[in-house]
Design an enzyme around this catalytic site. Structure first.
Site, mmCIF file in Angstrom:
data_model
loop_
_atom_site.group_PDB
_atom_site.id
_atom_site.type_symbol
_atom_site.label_atom_id
_atom_site.label_comp_id
_atom_site.label_asym_id
_atom_site.label_seq_id
_atom_site.Cartn_x
_atom_site.Cartn_y
_atom_site.Cartn_z
ATOM 1 N N ASP A 198 1.046 -1.229 -0.286
ATOM 2 C CA ASP A 198 -0.006 0.674 0.316
ATOM 3 C C ASP A 198 1.180 1.180 0.242
ATOM 4 O OD1 ASP A 198 -1.650 2.401 0.890
ATOM 5 O OD2 ASP A 198 -2.214 1.683 1.883
ATOM 6 N N GLN A 201 1.086 6.508 1.250
ATOM 7 C CA GLN A 201 1.219 7.579 1.311
ATOM 8 C C GLN A 201 2.779 7.475 0.731
ATOM 9 O OE1 GLN A 201 0.794 10.412 2.948
ATOM 10 N NE2 GLN A 201 -1.698 9.441 3.702
ATOM 11 N N LYS A 224 -3.094 11.989 -3.235
ATOM 12 C CA LYS A 224 -1.896 12.691 -2.256
ATOM 13 C C LYS A 224 -1.104 13.153 -2.617
ATOM 14 C CE LYS A 224 -3.796 9.281 0.760
ATOM 15 N NZ LYS A 224 -5.600 9.406 2.049
ATOM 16 N N CYS A 362 -8.182 5.780 9.926
ATOM 17 C CA CYS A 362 -8.508 4.472 9.725
ATOM 18 C C CYS A 362 -7.870 3.402 9.575
ATOM 19 C CB CYS A 362 -8.847 5.186 7.689
ATOM 20 S SG CYS A 362 -9.978 6.087 7.397
HETATM 21 N N1 PMP Z 1 -3.816 3.756 2.411
HETATM 22 C C1 PMP Z 1 -2.687 4.959 3.199
HETATM 23 C C2 PMP Z 1 -1.986 4.702 4.519
HETATM 24 C C3 PMP Z 1 -3.742 5.702 3.030
HETATM 25 O O1 PMP Z 1 -2.917 6.948 3.877
HETATM 26 C C4 PMP Z 1 -4.636 6.221 2.305
HETATM 27 C C5 PMP Z 1 -5.507 7.667 2.600
HETATM 28 N N2 PMP Z 1 -5.506 7.799 3.756
HETATM 29 C C6 PMP Z 1 -5.257 5.060 2.104
HETATM 30 C C7 PMP Z 1 -4.864 3.702 2.026
HETATM 31 C C8 PMP Z 1 -6.992 5.137 1.463
HETATM 32 O O2 PMP Z 1 -6.835 5.677 -0.032
HETATM 33 P P1 PMP Z 1 -7.694 5.999 -0.995
HETATM 34 O O3 PMP Z 1 -8.848 6.530 0.115
HETATM 35 O O4 PMP Z 1 -7.334 7.366 -1.820
HETATM 36 O O5 PMP Z 1 -8.374 4.635 -1.455
#
Ligand code: PMP
Length: 404
Positions: A198, A201, A224, A362
């Protein structure tokens, strides 16, 4: 690097909020967009707007060329071997779901192990919980140490032949931890596991090379890293993408269709049914051009400077607890103040024009691990300044007085 001039590329930053100059420290949630990205969107809609791929007229060909050129830009940005390894998605969440649905439904079976970490964003946790439920696979997690790094001493017992999926976050959005993804993927490969990183960031913040990392899949979001919302990508090793069934059915992903059956295009088209977010992809391309014009290494160094300053100054605040390792860390500092709940602090900051984020980010299991209801988070990007860090410190000192 002329950072003050670069800052002027972001018109949104030049405004007052509640009578104070805006200090935007919520970049880990979504970055701001430079003028060139905004102009690319306007140019597309004003000059080239048409559907892609099927058209034989001028506008459609222009839109298709602009759209497809971005696949190569993404491939080069993250070191993919070929541009057909890039599938456009809505972002990290959708990319992970694609793999956790399609790859998992074909290759995961009851008793297999899905190995994650204790610091995953919900979008790299819940899709695997769903995949485990569907397949009968078992979820396991590498624990997080008190300093916010992974407890790698557990790897010998956790990384077994039963592990069929290993997935982890590259840079934690809640701790700032930079995980040793290359070493972790090598360990996972040695037991024959599929690997997904993932990179929400990481891309646009630090140099990323998916071939050096050695992962099978890598997910990230455009918003981002200066691109519009609603667009991102999934990198997949081509042989793996080729072995996978389609995801959504519809236009664009088929070769031939009869009333009874269809055969499917090769990747990436196989995974891109329907009209894509054409403007979003073009905006992503403009964002990549913009970031490259500064240089990812320069961006990484600038963010590290700002983060180091913020971390040092914040650690001097009375009653503060900083989460995650001091260094290396991504461009964010998450913290808890003894005297104030994160939501109260973030509301206070907002009245002063300072945009922070407060809550569980989250990552509810991680908040439980650190025994906090949530944290406050200041997150930086290259257009932020030392003066803004100092302004945040003034506001945090005021908050400590106010809430104590
Ligand atoms: N993984 C990480 C580490 C994140 O910071 C985020 C966004 N806060 C996501 C996944 C999800 O990204 P998105 O909402 O753009 O799909």
């Amino acid at each position: 690097m002329d950072w003050p001039r670069i800052r002027t590329d972001f018109p949104i930053l030049d405004q007052q909020v509640h009578g104070h100059p805006l200090v935007y420290f919520d970049n880990a949630a979504s970055s701001q967009k430079p003028r060139s990205v905004i102009e690319a969107l306007v140019h597309y809609y004003q000059c080239d707007n048409a559907n892609v791929h099927r058209g034989l007229h001028e506008l459609s060909m222009r839109a298709t060329d602009a759209f497809e050129a971005v696949r190569g830009k993404v491939a080069r940005l993250i070191g993919a071997a070929r541009e057909e390894e890039i599938v456009f998605t809505r972002g990290t969440t959708e990319s992970v779901n694609l793999v956790a649905q399609i790859w998992a439904q074909q290759f995961l079976k009851a008793g297999d192990v899905i190995l994650l970490t204790g610091m995953e964003h919900h979008s790299n946790l819940v899709p695997w919980q769903l995949a485990a439920k569907r397949s009968g696979a078992v979820l396991k997690h590498i624990p997080v140490l008190e300093d916010g790094t992974l407890d790698l001493s557990t790897l010998d017992s956790l990384m077994t032949e039963q592990v069929k999926v290993f997935s982890c976050v590259h840079i934690s959005n809640s701790l700032g931890t930079m995980n040793p993804v290359r070493e972790l993927c090598a360990r996972a490969r040695a037991v024959g596991a599929m690997t997904l990183i993932d990179g929400a960031q990481a891309v646009g913040h630090v140099p990323v090379d998916v071939q050096a990392i050695g992962c099978d899949f890598y997910a990230f979001s455009g918003h981002k890293m200066c691109a519009p919302t609603g667009i991102g990508a999934l990198y997949g090793r081509y042989a793996l993408l080729e072995s996978m069934d389609p995801w959504h059915g519809g236009g664009e992903m088929i070769n031939r269709v009869t009333l009874e059956t269809s055969d499917y295009k090769a990747p990436p088209a196989r995974f891109e049914a329907g009209t894509p977010d054409i403007a979003g992809v073009i905006g992503l391309g403009a964002a990549i051009d913009y970031l490259n014009s500064i240089g990812i290494a320069a961006i990484e160094a600038r963010c590290a400077e700002l983060t180091k300053l913020a971390y040092t100054r914040m650690s001097e605040l009375p009653g503060i607890r900083l989460l995650g390792p001091e260094s290396p860390r991504g461009a964010l500092v998450a913290f808890a103040l003894e005297c104030a709940h994160p939501h109260d602090l973030v509301e206070f900051a907002n009245t002063q024009g300072l945009a922070l984020r407060g809550g569980h980010h989250c990552t509810q299991p991680l908040m439980k691990r650190f025994k906090v209801p949530g944290t406050s988070r200041a997150s930086f990007y290259f257009y932020n300044t030392e003066a803004e860090v100092e302004r945040m410190m003034d506001i945090l000192h005021q908050a400590v007085t106010f809430f104590s």
